[in-house]
Design a protein around this motif. Structure first.
Motif, PDB file in Angstrom:
ATOM      1  N   ILE A  89     -17.554   1.557  11.249  1.00 11.57           N
ATOM      2  CA  ILE A  89     -18.349   2.568  10.340  1.00 11.57           C
ATOM      3  C   ILE A  89     -17.302   3.315   9.328  1.00 11.57           C
ATOM      4  CG2 ILE A  89     -19.845   4.849  10.519  1.00 11.57           C
ATOM      5  CD1 ILE A  89     -19.923   2.941  13.464  1.00 11.57           C
ATOM      6  N   PHE A  90     -17.776   3.220   8.044  1.00 11.80           N
ATOM      7  CA  PHE A  90     -16.677   3.655   7.122  1.00 11.80           C
ATOM      8  C   PHE A  90     -17.120   4.911   6.288  1.00 11.80           C
ATOM      9  CE2 PHE A  90     -16.214  -0.907   7.468  1.00 11.80           C
ATOM     10  CZ  PHE A  90     -14.935  -1.088   7.370  1.00 11.80           C
ATOM     11  N   GLU A  91     -15.911   5.593   5.941  1.00  5.70           N
ATOM     12  CA  GLU A  91     -16.515   6.864   5.177  1.00  5.70           C
ATOM     13  C   GLU A  91     -15.746   6.507   3.697  1.00  5.70           C
ATOM     14  OE1 GLU A  91     -14.759  10.480   6.238  1.00  5.70           O
ATOM     15  OE2 GLU A  91     -15.532  10.410   8.462  1.00  5.70           O
ATOM     16  N   MET A  92     -16.625   6.611   2.799  1.00  4.62           N
ATOM     17  CA  MET A  92     -16.155   6.444   1.590  1.00  4.62           C
ATOM     18  C   MET A  92     -16.523   7.655   0.424  1.00  4.62           C
ATOM     19  SD  MET A  92     -15.394   3.020  -0.872  1.00  4.62           S
ATOM     20  CE  MET A  92     -17.271   2.897  -1.383  1.00  4.62           C
ATOM     21  N   ASP A  93     -16.035   7.770  -0.747  1.00  2.00           N
ATOM     22  CA  ASP A  93     -16.602   8.718  -1.853  1.00  2.00           C
ATOM     23  C   ASP A  93     -17.235   7.870  -2.774  1.00  2.00           C
ATOM     24  OD1 ASP A  93     -15.552  10.957  -0.798  1.00  2.00           O
ATOM     25  OD2 ASP A  93     -13.697  11.128  -2.413  1.00  2.00           O
ATOM     26  N   ASN A  99     -10.761   3.020  -4.025  1.00  5.96           N
ATOM     27  CA  ASN A  99     -10.853   1.706  -4.460  1.00  5.96           C
ATOM     28  C   ASN A  99     -11.695   0.785  -3.478  1.00  5.96           C
ATOM     29  OD1 ASN A  99     -10.788  -0.937  -5.436  1.00  5.96           O
ATOM     30  ND2 ASN A  99      -8.760  -0.937  -5.742  1.00  5.96           N
ATOM     31  N   PRO A 100     -13.042   0.592  -3.563  1.00 11.05           N
ATOM     32  CA  PRO A 100     -13.585  -0.150  -2.768  1.00 11.05           C
ATOM     33  C   PRO A 100     -13.146  -1.572  -2.105  1.00 11.05           C
ATOM     34  CG  PRO A 100     -15.246   0.583  -4.399  1.00 11.05           C
ATOM     35  CD  PRO A 100     -13.709   0.745  -4.887  1.00 11.05           C
ATOM     36  N   ASP A 101     -12.168  -2.023  -3.144  1.00 14.27           N
ATOM     37  CA  ASP A 101     -11.440  -3.348  -2.452  1.00 14.27           C
ATOM     38  C   ASP A 101     -10.739  -3.067  -1.322  1.00 14.27           C
ATOM     39  OD1 ASP A 101     -12.101  -5.154  -4.557  1.00 14.27           O
ATOM     40  OD2 ASP A 101     -10.512  -4.436  -5.851  1.00 14.27           O
ATOM     41  N   ASP A 102     -10.425  -1.741  -1.134  1.00 16.07           N
ATOM     42  CA  ASP A 102      -9.559  -1.361  -0.020  1.00 16.07           C
ATOM     43  C   ASP A 102     -10.402  -1.407   1.348  1.00 16.07           C
ATOM     44  OD1 ASP A 102      -7.055  -0.948  -1.431  1.00 16.07           O
ATOM     45  OD2 ASP A 102      -7.315   0.944  -1.749  1.00 16.07           O
ATOM     46  N   LEU A 103     -11.536  -1.247   1.243  1.00 14.79           N
ATOM     47  CA  LEU A 103     -12.562  -1.400   2.640  1.00 14.79           C
ATOM     48  C   LEU A 103     -11.949  -2.614   3.221  1.00 14.79           C
ATOM     49  CD1 LEU A 103     -15.928  -0.593   0.816  1.00 14.79           C
ATOM     50  CD2 LEU A 103     -14.916   0.452   2.694  1.00 14.79           C
ATOM     51  N   ILE A 104     -11.753  -3.679   2.736  1.00 18.67           N
ATOM     52  CA  ILE A 104     -11.282  -4.833   3.560  1.00 18.67           C
ATOM     53  C   ILE A 104      -9.829  -4.407   4.334  1.00 18.67           C
ATOM     54  CG2 ILE A 104     -10.566  -7.361   3.175  1.00 18.67           C
ATOM     55  CD1 ILE A 104     -12.386  -7.471   0.752  1.00 18.67           C
ATOM     56  N   ARG A 105      -9.022  -3.919   3.605  1.00 17.92           N
ATOM     57  CA  ARG A 105      -7.744  -3.622   4.226  1.00 17.92           C
ATOM     58  C   ARG A 105      -7.917  -2.643   5.471  1.00 17.92           C
ATOM     59  NH1 ARG A 105      -4.539  -0.875   0.431  1.00 17.92           N
ATOM     60  NH2 ARG A 105      -2.797  -1.074   1.884  1.00 17.92           N
ATOM     61  N   LEU A 106      -8.838  -1.778   5.330  1.00 18.05           N
ATOM     62  CA  LEU A 106      -9.120  -0.870   6.394  1.00 18.05           C
ATOM     63  C   LEU A 106      -9.777  -1.492   7.535  1.00 18.05           C
ATOM     64  CD1 LEU A 106     -10.368   2.200   4.448  1.00 18.05           C
ATOM     65  CD2 LEU A 106      -8.128   2.152   5.547  1.00 18.05           C
ATOM     66  N   TYR A 107     -10.765  -2.368   7.111  1.00 17.72           N
ATOM     67  CA  TYR A 107     -11.347  -3.112   8.461  1.00 17.72           C
ATOM     68  C   TYR A 107     -10.443  -3.907   8.915  1.00 17.72           C
ATOM     69  CZ  TYR A 107     -13.911  -7.145  10.280  1.00 17.72           C
ATOM     70  OH  TYR A 107     -14.310  -8.122  11.147  1.00 17.72           O
ATOM     71  N   LYS A 108      -9.658  -4.736   8.348  1.00 14.55           N
ATOM     72  CA  LYS A 108      -8.230  -5.621   8.860  1.00 14.55           C
ATOM     73  C   LYS A 108      -7.371  -4.721   9.676  1.00 14.55           C
ATOM     74  CE  LYS A 108      -8.438  -9.401   5.761  1.00 14.55           C
ATOM     75  NZ  LYS A 108      -7.915 -10.115   4.645  1.00 14.55           N
ATOM     76  N   LEU A 117      -8.947   3.769  14.363  1.00 14.14           N
ATOM     77  CA  LEU A 117      -9.234   4.347  13.234  1.00 14.14           C
ATOM     78  C   LEU A 117      -8.364   4.077  12.464  1.00 14.14           C
ATOM     79  CD1 LEU A 117     -10.500   6.563  11.484  1.00 14.14           C
ATOM     80  CD2 LEU A 117      -9.067   8.224  12.461  1.00 14.14           C
ATOM     81  N   ALA A 118      -8.529   3.725  11.153  1.00 16.48           N
ATOM     82  CA  ALA A 118      -7.901   3.412   9.799  1.00 16.48           C
ATOM     83  C   ALA A 118      -7.976   4.171   8.785  1.00 16.48           C
ATOM     84  CB  ALA A 118      -8.051   1.864   9.532  1.00 16.48           C
ATOM     85  N   ILE A 119      -7.124   4.794   8.267  1.00 17.02           N
ATOM     86  CA  ILE A 119      -7.220   5.945   7.248  1.00 17.02           C
ATOM     87  C   ILE A 119      -6.599   5.362   5.937  1.00 17.02           C
ATOM     88  CG2 ILE A 119      -6.264   8.071   6.789  1.00 17.02           C
ATOM     89  CD1 ILE A 119      -5.885   8.703   9.614  1.00 17.02           C
ATOM     90  N   GLY A 120      -7.432   5.488   5.051  1.00 16.29           N
ATOM     91  CA  GLY A 120      -6.943   5.099   3.675  1.00 16.29           C
ATOM     92  C   GLY A 120      -5.954   6.218   3.177  1.00 16.29           C
ATOM     93  N   PHE A 162     -11.349   8.656   3.248  1.00 12.80           N
ATOM     94  CA  PHE A 162     -11.597   7.240   3.291  1.00 12.80           C
ATOM     95  C   PHE A 162     -11.258   6.516   4.514  1.00 12.80           C
ATOM     96  CE2 PHE A 162     -10.359   3.159   0.302  1.00 12.80           C
ATOM     97  CZ  PHE A 162     -11.670   2.454   0.815  1.00 12.80           C
ATOM     98  N   LYS A 163     -12.074   5.987   5.581  1.00 16.28           N
ATOM     99  CA  LYS A 163     -11.814   5.668   6.808  1.00 16.28           C
ATOM    100  C   LYS A 163     -12.465   4.925   7.068  1.00 16.28           C
ATOM    101  CE  LYS A 163     -12.098  10.180   8.157  1.00 16.28           C
ATOM    102  NZ  LYS A 163     -11.988  11.403   9.235  1.00 16.28           N
ATOM    103  N   CYS A 164     -12.013   3.972   8.427  1.00 15.88           N
ATOM    104  CA  CYS A 164     -12.686   3.074   8.937  1.00 15.88           C
ATOM    105  C   CYS A 164     -12.670   3.315  10.452  1.00 15.88           C
ATOM    106  CB  CYS A 164     -12.216   1.659   8.806  1.00 15.88           C
ATOM    107  SG  CYS A 164     -13.199   0.493   9.869  1.00 15.88           S
ATOM    108  N   TYR A 165     -13.934   3.533  11.233  1.00 16.15           N
ATOM    109  CA  TYR A 165     -13.823   3.894  12.479  1.00 16.15           C
ATOM    110  C   TYR A 165     -14.422   2.567  13.470  1.00 16.15           C
ATOM    111  CZ  TYR A 165     -13.873   9.247  11.845  1.00 16.15           C
ATOM    112  OH  TYR A 165     -13.435  10.247  11.412  1.00 16.15           O
ATOM    113  N   SER A 166     -13.896   2.465  14.640  1.00 12.09           N
ATOM    114  CA  SER A 166     -14.301   1.341  15.352  1.00 12.09           C
ATOM    115  C   SER A 166     -15.380   2.190  16.163  1.00 12.09           C
ATOM    116  CB  SER A 166     -13.605   0.918  16.408  1.00 12.09           C
ATOM    117  OG  SER A 166     -12.972   1.805  17.259  1.00 12.09           O
TER     118      SER A 166
END
Length: 242
Positions: A89-93, A99-108, A117-120, A162-166
């Motif tokens: 589950i991601f948070e994004m403005d 940058n939406p491209d960074d969603l992939i980096r947070l996921y990885k 938890l990955a933090i942009g 800008f974050k990704c939670y497991s």
């Protein structure tokens, strides 16, 4: 394949919303999107509804009455996403400052590198902010310094949104016990994740100030965060149902 959803809170984002939705859906990895719209009078929700016809089963929206705060928007989105069985589950403005491209980096960082938890992060490699006034950079940077000093957690960008939670993180946190509603919410969620022993990783990003629409920042947001951090220091953090 992991189920992934990007939660985007909106209030008067008609200039950005279609472009950000199309960009996220263009990425590899089959991301879904949940918009939480707080009664935008500019017609943001109408644009989203028209796009839902084009992207059925991928684009979802919760409409709320009036501005209820960033924190409550994300908490509503977290609970919805858990009920629907999402793994990440991601948070994004909505305004392309992330940058939406960074969603992939947070996921990885979570799925491949083992972070919960990955933090942009704007500040883990110096200051990576474009087109902000120097006063706002100083305020934001030293807000994170203040949080690190008071709470003792080794996170450089404590106010990042800008974050990704497991899934397991959000299942473990007692979401109903989260108190802060503005940008202090971001601090409280990170600190709660940290105190519960989850692995946190900062992923360096470049943050770009919005080009369209208006910022939702206010002085009251910083006041809540300042005093809320002191209260957090003395609060016992317990997992849900403990």
């Amino acid at each position: 394949m992991d189920k992934k959803i990007v939660i985007i809170p909106t209030y008067n984002e008609k200039e950005n919303i279609e472009a950000i939705i199309r960009k996220v859906f263009s990425l590899e990895g089959n991301f879904n999107i949940l918009i939480i719209d707080d009664g935008s009078p500019d017609g943001t929700a109408t644009i989203v509804k028209s796009l839902q016809e084009e992207f059925p089963e991928k684009l979802f929206m919760i409409e709320r009455e009036g501005k209820l705060g960033l924190g409550t928007a994300y908490l509503t989105g977290f609970k919805w996403s858990l009920e629907k069985g999402y793994d990440y589950i991601f948070e994004m403005d909505a305004d392309f400052s992330h940058n939406p491209d960074d969603l992939i980096r947070l996921y990885k960082a979570c799925a491949e590198d083992g972070a919960d938890l990955a933090i942009g992060s704007r500040y883990c490699h110096g200051v990576s902010v474009v087109d902000w006034p120097i006063s706002r950079i100083v305020m934001s940077y030293y807000a994170s310094v203040y949080v690190r000093m008071v709470l003792g957690m080794k996170i450089y960008d404590t106010t990042a949104g800008f974050k990704c939670y497991s899934r397991k993180v959000l299942e473990t946190i007692d979401l109903d016990a989260i108190e802060m509603k503005g940008y202090g919410f971001q601090i409280e969620m990170k600190y709660t994740t940290y105190k519960l022993g989850f692995k946190i990783k900062e992923v360096p990003i470049i943050f770009i100030n919005r080009q369209l629409g208006t910022s939702k920042m206010s002085g009251g947001i910083f006041g809540e965060a300042f005093w809320g951090v002191i209260k957090l220091k003395f609060r016992k953090i317990r997992p849900k149902n403990s």
